[in-house]
Each structure stands twice: as structure tokens, then as C-alpha cells.
Design a protein around this motif. Sequence first.
Motif, PDB file in Angstrom:
ATOM      1  N   ARG A   1       2.945  14.470 -13.726  1.00 22.63           N
ATOM      2  CA  ARG A   1       1.839  15.105 -14.433  1.00 22.63           C
ATOM      3  C   ARG A   1       1.881  16.620 -14.259  1.00 22.63           C
ATOM      4  O   ARG A   1       1.690  17.381 -15.217  1.00 22.63           O
ATOM      5  CB  ARG A   1       0.523  14.551 -13.916  1.00 22.63           C
TER       6      ARG A   1
ATOM      7  N   LYS B   1       0.831  -1.205   0.000  1.00 27.01           N
ATOM      8  CA  LYS B   1       0.000   0.000   0.000  1.00 27.01           C
ATOM      9  C   LYS B   1       0.867   1.257   0.000  1.00 27.01           C
ATOM     10  O   LYS B   1       0.571   2.227  -0.710  1.00 27.01           O
ATOM     11  CB  LYS B   1      -0.927   0.006   1.217  1.00 27.01           C
TER      12      LYS B   1
ATOM     13  N   GLU C   1       2.347   1.761  -3.426  1.00 19.79           N
ATOM     14  CA  GLU C   1       1.330   2.256  -4.354  1.00 19.79           C
ATOM     15  C   GLU C   1       1.075   3.751  -4.143  1.00 19.79           C
ATOM     16  O   GLU C   1       0.928   4.504  -5.100  1.00 19.79           O
ATOM     17  CB  GLU C   1       0.019   1.479  -4.188  1.00 19.79           C
ATOM     18  N   LEU C   2       1.048   4.151  -2.894  1.00 15.99           N
ATOM     19  CA  LEU C   2       0.858   5.575  -2.577  1.00 15.99           C
ATOM     20  C   LEU C   2       2.036   6.397  -3.101  1.00 15.99           C
ATOM     21  O   LEU C   2       1.839   7.467  -3.704  1.00 15.99           O
ATOM     22  CB  LEU C   2       0.693   5.761  -1.066  1.00 15.99           C
ATOM     23  N   GLU C   3       3.231   5.930  -2.902  1.00 19.63           N
ATOM     24  CA  GLU C   3       4.419   6.625  -3.411  1.00 19.63           C
ATOM     25  C   GLU C   3       4.380   6.716  -4.936  1.00 19.63           C
ATOM     26  O   GLU C   3       4.699   7.762  -5.509  1.00 19.63           O
ATOM     27  CB  GLU C   3       5.690   5.910  -2.955  1.00 19.63           C
ATOM     28  N   LYS C   4       3.990   5.637  -5.580  1.00 13.04           N
ATOM     29  CA  LYS C   4       3.888   5.641  -7.042  1.00 13.04           C
ATOM     30  C   LYS C   4       2.862   6.663  -7.505  1.00 13.04           C
ATOM     31  O   LYS C   4       3.105   7.430  -8.446  1.00 13.04           O
ATOM     32  CB  LYS C   4       3.506   4.252  -7.546  1.00 13.04           C
ATOM     33  N   HIS C   5       1.748   6.683  -6.850  1.00 13.85           N
ATOM     34  CA  HIS C   5       0.699   7.648  -7.190  1.00 13.85           C
ATOM     35  C   HIS C   5       1.216   9.080  -7.027  1.00 13.85           C
ATOM     36  O   HIS C   5       0.974   9.936  -7.891  1.00 13.85           O
ATOM     37  CB  HIS C   5      -0.537   7.422  -6.315  1.00 13.85           C
ATOM     38  N   ASN C   6       1.901   9.343  -5.939  1.00 14.60           N
ATOM     39  CA  ASN C   6       2.446  10.685  -5.698  1.00 14.60           C
ATOM     40  C   ASN C   6       3.469  11.073  -6.765  1.00 14.60           C
ATOM     41  O   ASN C   6       3.479  12.217  -7.238  1.00 14.60           O
ATOM     42  CB  ASN C   6       3.065  10.779  -4.305  1.00 14.60           C
ATOM     43  N   LYS C   7       4.302  10.154  -7.144  1.00 19.96           N
ATOM     44  CA  LYS C   7       5.291  10.435  -8.189  1.00 19.96           C
ATOM     45  C   LYS C   7       4.611  10.684  -9.529  1.00 19.96           C
ATOM     46  O   LYS C   7       5.004  11.581 -10.279  1.00 19.96           O
ATOM     47  CB  LYS C   7       6.305   9.301  -8.295  1.00 19.96           C
ATOM     48  N   ASP C   8       3.601   9.899  -9.828  1.00 23.26           N
ATOM     49  CA  ASP C   8       2.843  10.108 -11.055  1.00 23.26           C
ATOM     50  C   ASP C   8       2.204  11.500 -11.065  1.00 23.26           C
ATOM     51  O   ASP C   8       2.172  12.173 -12.096  1.00 23.26           O
ATOM     52  CB  ASP C   8       1.772   9.036 -11.233  1.00 23.26           C
ATOM     53  N   GLU C   9       1.696  11.904  -9.918  1.00 26.25           N
ATOM     54  CA  GLU C   9       1.105  13.243  -9.798  1.00 26.25           C
ATOM     55  C   GLU C   9       2.156  14.327 -10.055  1.00 26.25           C
ATOM     56  O   GLU C   9       1.897  15.301 -10.771  1.00 26.25           O
ATOM     57  CB  GLU C   9       0.538  13.459  -8.396  1.00 26.25           C
ATOM     58  N   GLN C  10       3.316  14.149  -9.486  1.00 26.53           N
ATOM     59  CA  GLN C  10       4.388  15.127  -9.673  1.00 26.53           C
ATOM     60  C   GLN C  10       4.788  15.203 -11.144  1.00 26.53           C
ATOM     61  O   GLN C  10       4.988  16.290 -11.701  1.00 26.53           O
ATOM     62  CB  GLN C  10       5.609  14.761  -8.828  1.00 26.53           C
TER      63      GLN C  10
END
Length: 64
Positions: free
Chosen positions: A60, A46, A49-58
Motif C-alpha cells: 500500500r 497468528k 497473519e501479522l506478516e501478511k498484514h505487514n506486507k500488505d502495508e508495504q
Amino acid sequence: MELESNADAYKEQQTKVEQLTKSMSEQSDQLQKYQREIDRLLDILKEMELEKHNKDEQIRELHE
């Protein structure tokens, strides 16, 4: 004679019950250990996954 035979059978069954109870307890302990490890690994997953999501946001945001 029959009384002795019954007493022996009772002792034998009592020993089996004790062995099975001990085995069940050991297996229960092992299952609890496995469940704790599964929970720990799920927490790690989990977090990743949260770290990946945050990196994807950055990424973007940087592309905008």
C-alpha cells in the motif's frame, strides 16, 4: 462362601477402577499433548497473519 464371593467382587471392581483411572490419565495426557499442538499451530497462524498484514502495508505504501 458369601464372604469369598464379596471379596472376589470387590477385587474385580478394584481392578476395574484401577484400569479406568489409568485410562483416564492416559487420555488426559493425550489431550494435553493435542492442546499444546493446537496452541503451537495457532501461534504460527497468528505470525503468518501479522506478516501478511505487514506486507500488505508495504504494498500500500509503495502504491502511494
